[in-house]
Write a protein that holds these residues in place. Structure first.
Motif, PDB file in Angstrom:
ATOM      1  N   ASP A 121       0.807  -1.092   0.018  1.00 17.41           N
ATOM      2  CA  ASP A 121      -0.313   0.017   0.075  1.00 17.41           C
ATOM      3  C   ASP A 121       0.875   1.256  -0.104  1.00 17.41           C
ATOM      4  O   ASP A 121       0.636   2.241  -0.482  1.00 17.41           O
ATOM      5  N   ILE A 122       1.888   1.235   0.485  1.00 20.89           N
ATOM      6  CA  ILE A 122       2.823   2.322   0.786  1.00 20.89           C
ATOM      7  C   ILE A 122       3.479   2.668  -0.597  1.00 20.89           C
ATOM      8  O   ILE A 122       3.527   3.717  -1.099  1.00 20.89           O
ATOM      9  N   ILE A 123       3.995   1.699  -1.191  1.00 23.39           N
ATOM     10  CA  ILE A 123       4.445   1.610  -2.658  1.00 23.39           C
ATOM     11  C   ILE A 123       3.244   2.221  -3.499  1.00 23.39           C
ATOM     12  O   ILE A 123       3.633   3.285  -4.319  1.00 23.39           O
ATOM     13  N   LEU A 124       2.279   1.827  -3.747  1.00 23.28           N
ATOM     14  CA  LEU A 124       1.119   2.247  -4.334  1.00 23.28           C
ATOM     15  C   LEU A 124       0.697   3.797  -3.976  1.00 23.28           C
ATOM     16  O   LEU A 124       0.649   4.639  -4.794  1.00 23.28           O
ATOM     17  N   ILE A 125       0.855   4.342  -2.795  1.00 20.29           N
ATOM     18  CA  ILE A 125       0.421   5.626  -2.265  1.00 20.29           C
ATOM     19  C   ILE A 125       1.684   6.357  -3.024  1.00 20.29           C
ATOM     20  O   ILE A 125       1.370   7.550  -3.498  1.00 20.29           O
ATOM     21  N   GLU A 126       3.010   6.106  -2.864  1.00 20.57           N
ATOM     22  CA  GLU A 126       4.218   6.671  -3.338  1.00 20.57           C
ATOM     23  C   GLU A 126       3.916   6.971  -4.826  1.00 20.57           C
ATOM     24  O   GLU A 126       4.087   8.106  -5.475  1.00 20.57           O
ATOM     25  N   ARG A 127       3.480   5.872  -5.453  1.00 19.91           N
ATOM     26  CA  ARG A 127       3.377   6.067  -6.941  1.00 19.91           C
ATOM     27  C   ARG A 127       2.341   7.135  -7.272  1.00 19.91           C
ATOM     28  O   ARG A 127       2.450   7.738  -8.297  1.00 19.91           O
ATOM     29  N   MET A 128       1.049   7.054  -6.515  1.00 25.15           N
ATOM     30  CA  MET A 128      -0.137   7.921  -6.684  1.00 25.15           C
ATOM     31  C   MET A 128       0.416   9.410  -6.657  1.00 25.15           C
ATOM     32  O   MET A 128      -0.068  10.243  -7.266  1.00 25.15           O
ATOM     33  N   LEU A 129       1.272   9.524  -5.736  1.00 21.06           N
ATOM     34  CA  LEU A 129       1.587  10.959  -5.223  1.00 21.06           C
ATOM     35  C   LEU A 129       2.865  11.297  -5.894  1.00 21.06           C
ATOM     36  O   LEU A 129       3.589  12.682  -5.916  1.00 21.06           O
ATOM     37  N   GLY A 130       3.496  10.500  -6.983  1.00 23.91           N
ATOM     38  CA  GLY A 130       4.649  10.822  -7.515  1.00 23.91           C
ATOM     39  C   GLY A 130       5.888  10.964  -6.878  1.00 23.91           C
ATOM     40  O   GLY A 130       6.842  11.564  -7.489  1.00 23.91           O
ATOM     41  N   ILE A 131       5.971  10.214  -5.714  1.00 21.50           N
ATOM     42  CA  ILE A 131       7.194  10.581  -4.927  1.00 21.50           C
ATOM     43  C   ILE A 131       7.789   8.958  -4.817  1.00 21.50           C
ATOM     44  O   ILE A 131       8.734   8.991  -4.171  1.00 21.50           O
ATOM     45  N   GLY A 132       7.459   8.018  -5.489  1.00 24.23           N
ATOM     46  CA  GLY A 132       8.189   6.675  -5.408  1.00 24.23           C
ATOM     47  C   GLY A 132       8.768   6.253  -6.637  1.00 24.23           C
ATOM     48  O   GLY A 132       8.796   6.709  -7.603  1.00 24.23           O
TER      49      GLY A 132
END
Length: 97
Positions: free
Chosen positions: A86-97
């Motif tokens: 979930d953290i990886i997905l959130i990072e991708r959604m926010l453009g920070i991963g």
């Protein structure tokens, strides 16, 4: 978390049944049951009639937007307990991963 229209109706109607409230408001009970089940707002006219039958104003029944600080705190708590995927997905959604 913000409360929905039907939650607000329930808290204000007290011991009055939904069937009796609908009769007092002059709206169709089956339609109200369906809208409640689907968590949908009634028409503006029906909502105003419900508010009138509850001796309140329409604004008291409408869901209120969550305060920005409360929203951020709720999101922070959810992220703190999220798993790695979930953290990886959130990072991708926010453009920070």
């Amino acid at each position: 978390m913000d409360r929905g229209f039907w939650d607000n109706v329930d808290s204000l109607r007290g011991s009055t049944s939904l069937r009796n409230l609908c009769a007092d408001a002059g709206i169709n009970y089956r339609t109200a049951i369906d809208q409640r089940f689907r968590n949908r707002l009634p028409s503006a006219e029906a909502a105003a009639r419900i508010a009138s039958a509850l001796s309140t104003d329409l604004a008291a029944l409408l869901p209120q937007p969550e305060a920005q600080d409360e929203r951020r705190a709720r999101l922070s708590r959810a992220i703190a307990t999220a798993d790695e995927e979930d953290i990886i997905l959130i990072e991708r959604m926010l453009g920070i991963g």
